[in-house]
Design a protein around this motif. Structure first.
Motif, PDB file in Angstrom:
ATOM      1  N   SER A   2       0.834  -1.194   0.000  1.00  0.00           N
ATOM      2  CA  SER A   2       0.000   0.000   0.000  1.00  0.00           C
ATOM      3  C   SER A   2       0.872   1.248   0.000  1.00  0.00           C
ATOM      4  O   SER A   2       1.925   1.298   0.622  1.00  0.00           O
ATOM      5  CB  SER A   2      -0.940   0.005   1.204  1.00  0.00           C
ATOM      6  OG  SER A   2      -0.215   0.189   2.385  1.00  0.00           O
ATOM      7  N   ASN A   3       0.441   2.244  -0.744  1.00  0.00           N
ATOM      8  CA  ASN A   3       1.153   3.518  -0.870  1.00  0.00           C
ATOM      9  C   ASN A   3       2.559   3.366  -1.435  1.00  0.00           C
ATOM     10  O   ASN A   3       3.419   4.195  -1.193  1.00  0.00           O
ATOM     11  CB  ASN A   3       1.196   4.261   0.471  1.00  0.00           C
ATOM     12  CG  ASN A   3      -0.183   4.592   0.972  1.00  0.00           C
ATOM     13  OD1 ASN A   3      -1.044   5.000   0.201  1.00  0.00           O
ATOM     14  ND2 ASN A   3      -0.408   4.387   2.249  1.00  0.00           N
ATOM     15  N   SER A  27       5.525   0.666   2.347  1.00  0.00           N
ATOM     16  CA  SER A  27       4.875   1.908   1.939  1.00  0.00           C
ATOM     17  C   SER A  27       5.880   3.020   1.674  1.00  0.00           C
ATOM     18  O   SER A  27       6.931   3.105   2.300  1.00  0.00           O
ATOM     19  CB  SER A  27       3.863   2.355   2.999  1.00  0.00           C
ATOM     20  OG  SER A  27       4.518   2.672   4.200  1.00  0.00           O
ATOM     21  N   GLY A  28       5.523   3.845   0.705  1.00  0.00           N
ATOM     22  CA  GLY A  28       6.350   4.976   0.326  1.00  0.00           C
ATOM     23  C   GLY A  28       7.446   4.626  -0.668  1.00  0.00           C
ATOM     24  O   GLY A  28       8.117   5.513  -1.195  1.00  0.00           O
ATOM     25  N   HIS A  45      10.716   1.414   4.332  1.00  0.00           N
ATOM     26  CA  HIS A  45       9.785   2.447   3.886  1.00  0.00           C
ATOM     27  C   HIS A  45      10.533   3.526   3.110  1.00  0.00           C
ATOM     28  O   HIS A  45      11.689   3.838   3.400  1.00  0.00           O
ATOM     29  CB  HIS A  45       9.074   3.068   5.092  1.00  0.00           C
ATOM     30  CG  HIS A  45       8.274   2.068   5.855  1.00  0.00           C
ATOM     31  ND1 HIS A  45       7.023   1.668   5.459  1.00  0.00           N
ATOM     32  CD2 HIS A  45       8.567   1.363   6.964  1.00  0.00           C
ATOM     33  CE1 HIS A  45       6.565   0.757   6.312  1.00  0.00           C
ATOM     34  NE2 HIS A  45       7.492   0.548   7.237  1.00  0.00           N
ATOM     35  N   ASN A  46       9.862   4.084   2.095  1.00  0.00           N
ATOM     36  CA  ASN A  46      10.376   5.230   1.338  1.00  0.00           C
ATOM     37  C   ASN A  46      11.682   4.962   0.604  1.00  0.00           C
ATOM     38  O   ASN A  46      12.478   5.874   0.386  1.00  0.00           O
ATOM     39  CB  ASN A  46      10.530   6.457   2.243  1.00  0.00           C
ATOM     40  CG  ASN A  46       9.248   6.793   2.950  1.00  0.00           C
ATOM     41  OD1 ASN A  46       8.188   6.846   2.328  1.00  0.00           O
ATOM     42  ND2 ASN A  46       9.316   6.984   4.246  1.00  0.00           N
TER      43      ASN A  46
END
Length: 181
Positions: A2-3, A27-28, A45-46
């Protein structure tokens, strides 16, 4: 996932990324088109993985880590949080790169037109936290770059690079052997 963006289209004729079995994309994260990974690819993340990057099996791209494309990464590689890997870098198998480590590829940023040449980290290399490796250098098989060091010249196999600028020393007994990732 997600995301996360898996398949960022940077050009109309780019191809969707090909991810091996059992990826974990947090995510990210943004994975560009024209990326190929082996099995068990994981991100924090990211994370960002740019176009024309190939990744072997069991590769971790940590939180906020950037691989700027046209890079080859072997298998059993751990790029921890906040690592920067520039274009035209080669990373072998069983390599560990600690948090905040930076590799560079431009020998004269903004001063002159030059070819971008990232470093080469051969198999079983370890790079400590917040270390910097300058453009076009080779860190030899089984070598260790100490935390905070600035590597300004090639590091032969099984050596310790320590300090700023890094000096080369014999690899202490406790750092000899292979990485177990």
């Amino acid at each position: 996932m997600s995301n996360a963006i898996v398949g960022y289209e940077y050009e109309p004729d780019s191809r969707p990324p090909v991810l091996g079995e059992s990826p974990t994309i947090r995510s990210g994260t943004i994975i560009y088109n024209d990326v190929v990974s082996g099995d068990d690819f994981r991100t924090g993340h990211n994370a960002v993985v740019r176009e024309f990057t190939t990744l072997g099996d069991n590769v971790l791209v940590g939180t906020n880590t950037v691989i700027d494309g046209e890079t080859d990464v072997g298998s059993n590689v751990s790029l921890q949080t906040d690592v920067y890997v520039p274009t035209n870098t080669t990373i072998g198998d069983n390599v560990f790169v600690g948090p905040g480590a930076v590799m560079t590829n431009d020998p004269a940023p903004t001063r002159q037109q030059t070819s971008l040449r990232g470093p080469t980290l051969e198999d079983h290399v370890s790079v400590g936290a917040n270390a910097t490796v300058l453009p076009g250098l080779t860190i030899g098989r089984g070598s260790f770059v100490a935390a905070g060091s600035i590597v300004t010249r090639d590091v032969p196999e099984r050596r310790l690079a320590v300090g700023s600028p890094a000096t080369l020393e014999r690899l202490p007994e406790q750092l000899r052997g292979r990485n177990r990732l």
